[in-house]
Design a protein around this motif. Structure first.
Motif, PDB file in Angstrom:
ATOM      1  N   GLY A   1      -3.617  -3.331   0.245  1.00 18.44           N
ATOM      2  CA  GLY A   1      -3.204  -2.411  -0.809  1.00 18.44           C
ATOM      3  C   GLY A   1      -1.974  -2.811  -1.578  1.00 18.44           C
ATOM      4  O   GLY A   1      -1.591  -2.136  -2.541  1.00 18.44           O
TER       5      GLY A   1
ATOM      6  N   SER B   1      -4.723  -5.326  -9.888  1.00 18.52           N
ATOM      7  CA  SER B   1      -6.044  -4.779  -9.592  1.00 18.52           C
ATOM      8  C   SER B   1      -7.002  -4.796 -10.775  1.00 18.52           C
ATOM      9  O   SER B   1      -8.205  -4.934 -10.588  1.00 18.52           O
ATOM     10  CB  SER B   1      -5.897  -3.339  -9.072  1.00 18.52           C
ATOM     11  OG  SER B   1      -7.147  -2.816  -8.686  1.00 18.52           O
TER      12      SER B   1
ATOM     13  N   PRO C   1      -0.301  -1.125  -7.631  1.00 11.49           N
ATOM     14  CA  PRO C   1      -0.268  -0.607  -6.258  1.00 11.49           C
ATOM     15  C   PRO C   1       0.620   0.604  -6.049  1.00 11.49           C
ATOM     16  O   PRO C   1       0.419   1.342  -5.079  1.00 11.49           O
ATOM     17  CB  PRO C   1       0.229  -1.800  -5.436  1.00 11.49           C
ATOM     18  CG  PRO C   1       0.905  -2.701  -6.404  1.00 11.49           C
ATOM     19  CD  PRO C   1       0.170  -2.532  -7.689  1.00 11.49           C
TER      20      PRO C   1
ATOM     21  N   ASN D   1      -1.524   6.024  -7.130  1.00  5.15           N
ATOM     22  CA  ASN D   1      -2.699   6.490  -6.415  1.00  5.15           C
ATOM     23  C   ASN D   1      -3.258   7.673  -7.182  1.00  5.15           C
ATOM     24  O   ASN D   1      -2.696   8.082  -8.208  1.00  5.15           O
ATOM     25  CB  ASN D   1      -2.421   6.842  -4.960  1.00  5.15           C
ATOM     26  CG  ASN D   1      -3.579   6.465  -4.050  1.00  5.15           C
ATOM     27  OD1 ASN D   1      -4.745   6.577  -4.430  1.00  5.15           O
ATOM     28  ND2 ASN D   1      -3.273   6.010  -2.847  1.00  5.15           N
TER      29      ASN D   1
ATOM     30  N   ARG E   1      -5.279   1.090  -0.936  1.00  4.16           N
ATOM     31  CA  ARG E   1      -3.858   1.270  -1.256  1.00  4.16           C
ATOM     32  C   ARG E   1      -3.061   1.725  -0.032  1.00  4.16           C
ATOM     33  O   ARG E   1      -3.547   2.493   0.801  1.00  4.16           O
ATOM     34  CB  ARG E   1      -3.707   2.284  -2.400  1.00  4.16           C
ATOM     35  CG  ARG E   1      -4.234   1.740  -3.708  1.00  4.16           C
ATOM     36  CD  ARG E   1      -4.385   2.804  -4.783  1.00  4.16           C
ATOM     37  NE  ARG E   1      -5.151   2.240  -5.878  1.00  4.16           N
ATOM     38  CZ  ARG E   1      -4.614   1.547  -6.878  1.00  4.16           C
ATOM     39  NH1 ARG E   1      -3.306   1.385  -6.938  1.00  4.16           N
ATOM     40  NH2 ARG E   1      -5.386   1.024  -7.811  1.00  4.16           N
TER      41      ARG E   1
END
Length: 454
Positions: free
Chosen positions: A204, A211, A98, A101, A45
């Motif tokens: 990332g 994902s 993305p 986190n 990422r």
């Protein structure tokens, strides 16, 4: 727990997840841990380096040295922690989009922290009680560059390399631009497979696909399987702790079916399997057929790991555990979800017969999943109250291990809040697709009506 969910803590960068927060998590972890050295790793990422720097600063400020592992799959970071007997901080949001986190904490035994250990760290975060080091006792950071190579070598030593090589398999691989891009292509080639890749450059932004390796995101992989006449397709998420498969016809195999196939291959009578409360009937049937016991936990890797460790302490054998999202544990190898290892164990089965045949006995059920996003605690509370009322009025006894699961014999439905995102999830499964859809949509109607009234 207020801060840590079912698989670490995650959030949208700059909103619910900030460098300041990650700094505090690292300071708290460094304060609680007795280690003088901690590993830090990340996935691909774009915000990963920023959070690694924040975590490294937090650890150094409480006198802890840092091994910076760089971009590695989560199972590679876990292997390093176990081999070095040091705890670790993994910066990853796994399968999330993305803009997300997160932080995952690993013990010096190479196992994600238990709920009790996370709660101790959480207390220090909330009270801001940190063992700040003097100026001449702060930690330092050093790069470690061999982690992915060492991880790949260990993988090769722990799978049936000869059987896979002898099958001359062609494998289509979609690493989703994640950390697995740095390991899995080479690993599969060293197993003797002909490998064709898509979305395999680390990035990332996840430009090729989202994902999460769910069917709606795997069109490229399905087409690649068909175009290359591959024997099987393999897809990872962002930190490569999952593996989802596509059969030789280019059809995505459900994670529930691949989990059942792996369980059937590696469970023996008297063994235990561990899964979550949204377990598929497929795994229930496998355990019954084999003569193995099935233990259910709340959803999330942390809860499965906790129960596996409890069974170990009781002297039980747990060869296979996992959920139907592609995250399978082989605890006798290592207590972590390991996408590359999962892929290799499935290839051991495909080496003997086509992928579609491997999962054919486990294709009888249909699964429906609905996510309802919420914008406030009031909306969440309203939906959970509605779920409680819906379950109470149902013609089935609710299982409240995690949310509300209603079993009807021919089908089941589960309503629970996500542990990582602002969503309430609805799962349903049945032998008949219309029946599963009906159950899911009935529950959805009840929850949406509740927030419409606010």
């Amino acid at each position: 727990m207020k801060l840590f969910g079912s698989s670490g803590t995650r959030g949208v960068v700059g909103e619910s997840l900030t460098p300041e927060f990650v700094l505090r998590v690292a300071k708290a972890a460094g304060t609680v841990w007795t280690a003088d050295r901690v590993a830090i790793a990340r996935d691909t990422r774009t915000t990963g380096e920023m959070f690694v720097n924040a975590a490294a600063s937090g650890l150094a400020s409480v006198g802890v040295d840092v091994d910076d592992l760089g971009v590695v799959p989560t199972p590679a970071a876990v292997r390093y922690c176990e081999s070095e007997s040091i705890p670790g901080v993994v910066i990853t949001a796994s399968h999330n989009p993305p803009e997300f986190n997160g932080v995952k904490l690993v013990g010096d035994d190479g196992i994600e922290l238990s709920v009790e250990e996370l709660e101790r760290i959480e207390d220090h975060i909330l009270t801001e009680e940190f063992d700040v080091a003097k100026w001449d006792e702060v930690g330092y950071c050093r790069p470690v560059e061999t982690v992915n190579d060492d991880y790949r070598e260990e993988l090769l030593a722990n799978v049936d390399r000869e059987a896979i090589a002898a099958a001359n398999l062609t494998v289509a691989l979609d690493t989703g631009h994640g950390a697995g891009s740095l390991v899995t292509p080479d690993f599969l080639r060293e197993l003797g497979c002909e490998v064709r890749t898509v979305n395999a450059q680390p990035d990332g932004h996840f430009p090729g696909r989202e994902s999460e390796p769910v069917p709606e995101n795997l069109g490229d992989l399905e087409r690649l399987v068909r175009a290359t006449d591959a024997d099987v397709g393999i897809a990872h998420d962002g930190d490569a702790d999952r593996a989802i498969f596509v059969d030789e016809h280019g059809e995505t195999i459900s994670g529930e079916a691949s989990l059942a196939a792996l369980a059937a291959a590696f469970l023996e009578p008297g063994d235990f399997a561990v899964s979550a409360v949204n377990v598929s009937q497929r795994l229930v049937d496998v355990c019954d057929d084999v003569g193995a016991e099935l233990e259910l936990t709340p959803i999330g890797a942390t809860n499965l790991i906790t129960r596996i460790r409890e069974l170990w302490r009781a002297g039980e054998n747990v060869p296979v555990a996992g959920e139907g999202n592609g995250g399978v544990f082989f605890p006798n190898y290592r207590l972590v979800r390991d996408g590359a290892y999962i892929a290799a164990k499935f290839l051991e089965l495909v080496a003997e017969r086509p992928a579609s045949d491997v999962v054919a006995p486990y294709q009888d059920y249909y699964n429906v999943r609905i996510n309802i996003e919420y914008d406030s605690e009031a909306e969440l509370t309203a939906m959970l109250n509605a779920a409680d009322e819906y379950a109470a009025a149902a013609d089935a006894t609710p299982n409240t291990t995690d949310g509300y699961r209603l079993d009807y014999g021919d089908a089941w439905v589960l309503v629970r809040p996500s542990g990582t995102e602002p969503k309430v999830r609805i799962y349903a499964e049945g032998r008949d697709e219309a029946r599963a859809t009906e159950l899911a949509e009935d529950a959805e109607d009840a929850l949406r009506a509740a927030i419409a009234d606010l």
